[in-house]
Enzyme design. Structure first.
Site, PDB file in Angstrom:
ATOM      1  N   SER A  22       0.823  -1.206   0.000  1.00  0.00           N
ATOM      2  CA  SER A  22       0.000   0.000   0.000  1.00  0.00           C
ATOM      3  C   SER A  22       0.858   1.258   0.000  1.00  0.00           C
ATOM      4  O   SER A  22       1.972   1.257   0.549  1.00  0.00           O
ATOM      5  CB  SER A  22      -0.896  -0.016   1.238  1.00  0.00           C
ATOM      6  OG  SER A  22      -1.923   0.934   1.152  1.00  0.00           O
ATOM      7  N   PRO A  23       0.392   2.355  -0.603  1.00  0.00           N
ATOM      8  CA  PRO A  23       1.151   3.612  -0.552  1.00  0.00           C
ATOM      9  C   PRO A  23       1.281   4.122   0.875  1.00  0.00           C
ATOM     10  O   PRO A  23       0.308   4.139   1.623  1.00  0.00           O
ATOM     11  CB  PRO A  23       0.301   4.568  -1.401  1.00  0.00           C
ATOM     12  CG  PRO A  23      -0.582   3.692  -2.227  1.00  0.00           C
ATOM     13  CD  PRO A  23      -0.840   2.477  -1.404  1.00  0.00           C
ATOM     14  N   GLN A  99      -0.191   5.991  -7.121  1.00  0.00           N
ATOM     15  CA  GLN A  99      -1.399   6.587  -6.543  1.00  0.00           C
ATOM     16  C   GLN A  99      -1.276   8.101  -6.656  1.00  0.00           C
ATOM     17  O   GLN A  99      -0.406   8.715  -6.038  1.00  0.00           O
ATOM     18  CB  GLN A  99      -1.546   6.179  -5.078  1.00  0.00           C
ATOM     19  CG  GLN A  99      -2.849   6.661  -4.447  1.00  0.00           C
ATOM     20  CD  GLN A  99      -2.862   6.426  -2.948  1.00  0.00           C
ATOM     21  OE1 GLN A  99      -2.126   7.073  -2.204  1.00  0.00           O
ATOM     22  NE2 GLN A  99      -3.700   5.509  -2.489  1.00  0.00           N
ATOM     23  N   TYR A 184      -7.984  13.816   2.301  1.00  0.00           N
ATOM     24  CA  TYR A 184      -7.332  14.576   1.245  1.00  0.00           C
ATOM     25  C   TYR A 184      -8.385  15.214   0.341  1.00  0.00           C
ATOM     26  O   TYR A 184      -9.578  15.123   0.590  1.00  0.00           O
ATOM     27  CB  TYR A 184      -6.355  13.694   0.477  1.00  0.00           C
ATOM     28  CG  TYR A 184      -5.168  13.234   1.300  1.00  0.00           C
ATOM     29  CD1 TYR A 184      -4.809  13.882   2.482  1.00  0.00           C
ATOM     30  CD2 TYR A 184      -4.403  12.148   0.906  1.00  0.00           C
ATOM     31  CE1 TYR A 184      -3.722  13.475   3.235  1.00  0.00           C
ATOM     32  CE2 TYR A 184      -3.308  11.716   1.662  1.00  0.00           C
ATOM     33  CZ  TYR A 184      -2.979  12.388   2.823  1.00  0.00           C
ATOM     34  OH  TYR A 184      -1.902  11.977   3.570  1.00  0.00           O
ATOM     35  N   ARG A 232      -8.955   4.762  -4.569  1.00  0.00           N
ATOM     36  CA  ARG A 232      -9.128   4.542  -3.134  1.00  0.00           C
ATOM     37  C   ARG A 232     -10.115   5.569  -2.617  1.00  0.00           C
ATOM     38  O   ARG A 232      -9.877   6.784  -2.707  1.00  0.00           O
ATOM     39  CB  ARG A 232      -7.795   4.659  -2.390  1.00  0.00           C
ATOM     40  CG  ARG A 232      -7.951   4.633  -0.871  1.00  0.00           C
ATOM     41  CD  ARG A 232      -6.626   4.500  -0.152  1.00  0.00           C
ATOM     42  NE  ARG A 232      -6.146   3.124  -0.212  1.00  0.00           N
ATOM     43  CZ  ARG A 232      -5.023   2.707   0.387  1.00  0.00           C
ATOM     44  NH1 ARG A 232      -4.269   3.562   1.053  1.00  0.00           N
ATOM     45  NH2 ARG A 232      -4.650   1.449   0.296  1.00  0.00           N
ATOM     46  N   GLY A 327       0.255  -2.194   4.482  1.00  0.00           N
ATOM     47  CA  GLY A 327       1.065  -1.030   4.782  1.00  0.00           C
ATOM     48  C   GLY A 327       2.138  -1.349   5.798  1.00  0.00           C
ATOM     49  O   GLY A 327       3.276  -1.646   5.467  1.00  0.00           O
ATOM     50  N   ARG A 328       1.771  -1.314   7.095  1.00  0.00           N
ATOM     51  CA  ARG A 328       2.753  -1.559   8.157  1.00  0.00           C
ATOM     52  C   ARG A 328       3.410  -2.923   8.011  1.00  0.00           C
ATOM     53  O   ARG A 328       4.609  -3.074   8.300  1.00  0.00           O
ATOM     54  CB  ARG A 328       2.069  -1.423   9.514  1.00  0.00           C
ATOM     55  CG  ARG A 328       1.672   0.006   9.884  1.00  0.00           C
ATOM     56  CD  ARG A 328       0.742   0.029  11.065  1.00  0.00           C
ATOM     57  NE  ARG A 328      -0.485  -0.696  10.760  1.00  0.00           N
ATOM     58  CZ  ARG A 328      -1.339  -1.115  11.696  1.00  0.00           C
ATOM     59  NH1 ARG A 328      -1.086  -0.894  12.965  1.00  0.00           N
ATOM     60  NH2 ARG A 328      -2.443  -1.752  11.359  1.00  0.00           N
TER      61      ARG A 328
END
Length: 388
Positions: A22-23, A99, A184, A232, A327-328
């Protein structure tokens, strides 16, 4: 039945498995460029077996970054760094995704380890943040005024989305995602918490979705048809006045009609005043992703708390999720897919890494655990073991 390690084809692109990185914002760029750090960091995940690899959100304009240390693709001079990264990901067997996004009223920030606070617009590393309306995110993190975008400025942003997509294709990306989540710009247009407009970009669900749909149209017009175009979406603000999941399902249907190839579900992120936001639930978005897939008839991806291999595999086997985004877990373990393959009983976990590594790892001699690979049955004495 599909599983975590089955291939996934979308348009003209086939992922070697259903695992994507994931970004994640890294705060490592200078003048918006990707450099040797990104080459190492992203190439390592592709070599580690991830089928789809994203850099962080890539800004469509300087003011669309989270901080002055974040990456963009708003200048032709930035293409070279992206091209180096996509070539490395491809050489390691992965698919390079990008992305595109704009942070909107959530930009002009310090890194989280430096306080994560918003920087004043007149400070050296700050700028005037923008949004659908003059509604700040709120103190203490983001207290500064927000410039309400004019219709003309909205049109300019859509042209910037398109220009960024053209550069992304030139740089070698094969998968493009639009970031409409996490507070965002796209997410703030979609949310009644941030969008108080009374023109054609505000009010009704159709009007609040208009910015997103027009950005999708602008990119669809220039992005190669054979390559995936995904999104997303901040599908729930977990607030009574914010974006609702019911509205998001409807909007995803509109996006599918406009050429969206896959929906990636996440949080709205337009307020800190959330009620039961699913943060700690394993596979937080899996059930909702499955509903979108069934009702809208579109492939789906999901992230959030899928770092346990059994949970990730179950999400794919259930049919609820097509691609798992980590992600993590990807930060913690560049070879997460290899580890997951072992945990899930894959017959040859090392086939996920480059071929030269595979041979040596599967044909080593001597003390088997010396390569750092745990003994499969947990045996105490493995000195005579010679199999992986």
């Amino acid at each position: 039945m599909s599983h975590l390690f089955s291939e996934f084809t979308l348009k003209g692109v086939t992922l070697r498995n259903r695992i994507g990185m994931s970004p994640m914002t890294m705060y490592r760029s200078t003048e918006g460029r990707l450099d040797d750090f990104h080459l190492m960091y992203l190439g390592a995940r592709a070599a580690g077996g991830f089928g789809l690899v994203f850099p962080e959100q890539i800004a469509i304009s300087p003011e669309g970054r989270t901080s002055v240390h974040c990456a963009g693709i708003y200048d032709d001079a930035q293409i070279e760094g992206h091209a180096r990264v996509t070539a490395m990901i491809r050489a390691m067997g992965g698919v390079a995704g990008i992305q595109l996004g704009h942070t909107g009223r959530s930009g002009s920030e310090q890194p989280p380890w430096a306080g994560w606070g918003q920087i004043a617009p007149d400070a050296p590393d700050g700028w005037q943040v923008v949004g659908p309306s003059a509604v700040p995110y709120g103190a203490p993190r983001r207290p500064y005024p927000v410039h309400a975008l004019s219709v003309e400025e909205i049109g300019q942003l859509h042209r910037q989305y398109a220009a960024a997509a053209v550069r992304a294709a030139e740089a070698g990306y094969e998968w493009l995602e639009l970031h409409f989540a996490h507070g965002y710009l796209g997410s703030s247009f979609f949310s009644p918490l941030a969008n108080k407009r009374d023109d054609r970009y505000g009010g009704s669900l159709e009007n609040r979705a208009r910015f997103l749909l027009e950005a999708l149209d602008a990119v669809r017009a220039v992005w190669p048809e054979h390559l995936p175009l995904t999104m997303r979406l901040g599908a729930d603000d977990f607030h009574p006045v914010g974006t609702s999941f019911e509205d998001s399902v409807v909007a995803i249907g509109w996006m599918r009609e406009r050429g969206l190839d896959l929906a990636d579900l996440s949080f709205g992120g337009n307020t800190d005043a959330m009620t039961d936001p699913l943060w700690n639930q394993p596979g937080a978005w899996v059930a909702r992703a499955g509903r979108v897939k069934r009702e809208i008839g579109i492939p789906v991806a999901s992230s959030w708390n899928l770092g346990v291999p059994q949970d990730a595999d179950a999400a794919v086997r259930s049919g609820d999720v097509d691609v798992v985004l980590l992600g993590r877990a990807a930060l913690a373990n560049p070879h997460w897919p290899v580890w997951a393959a072992r945990e899930l009983g894959h017959p040859s976990p090392f086939e996920l890494v480059p071929r030269d590594w595979t041979w040596w790892l599967e044909n080593f001699r001597g003390h088997a655990p010396s390569i750092g690979w745990p003994v499969p049955d947990g045996g105490a004495d493995s000195r005579t073991r010679t199999s992986p």
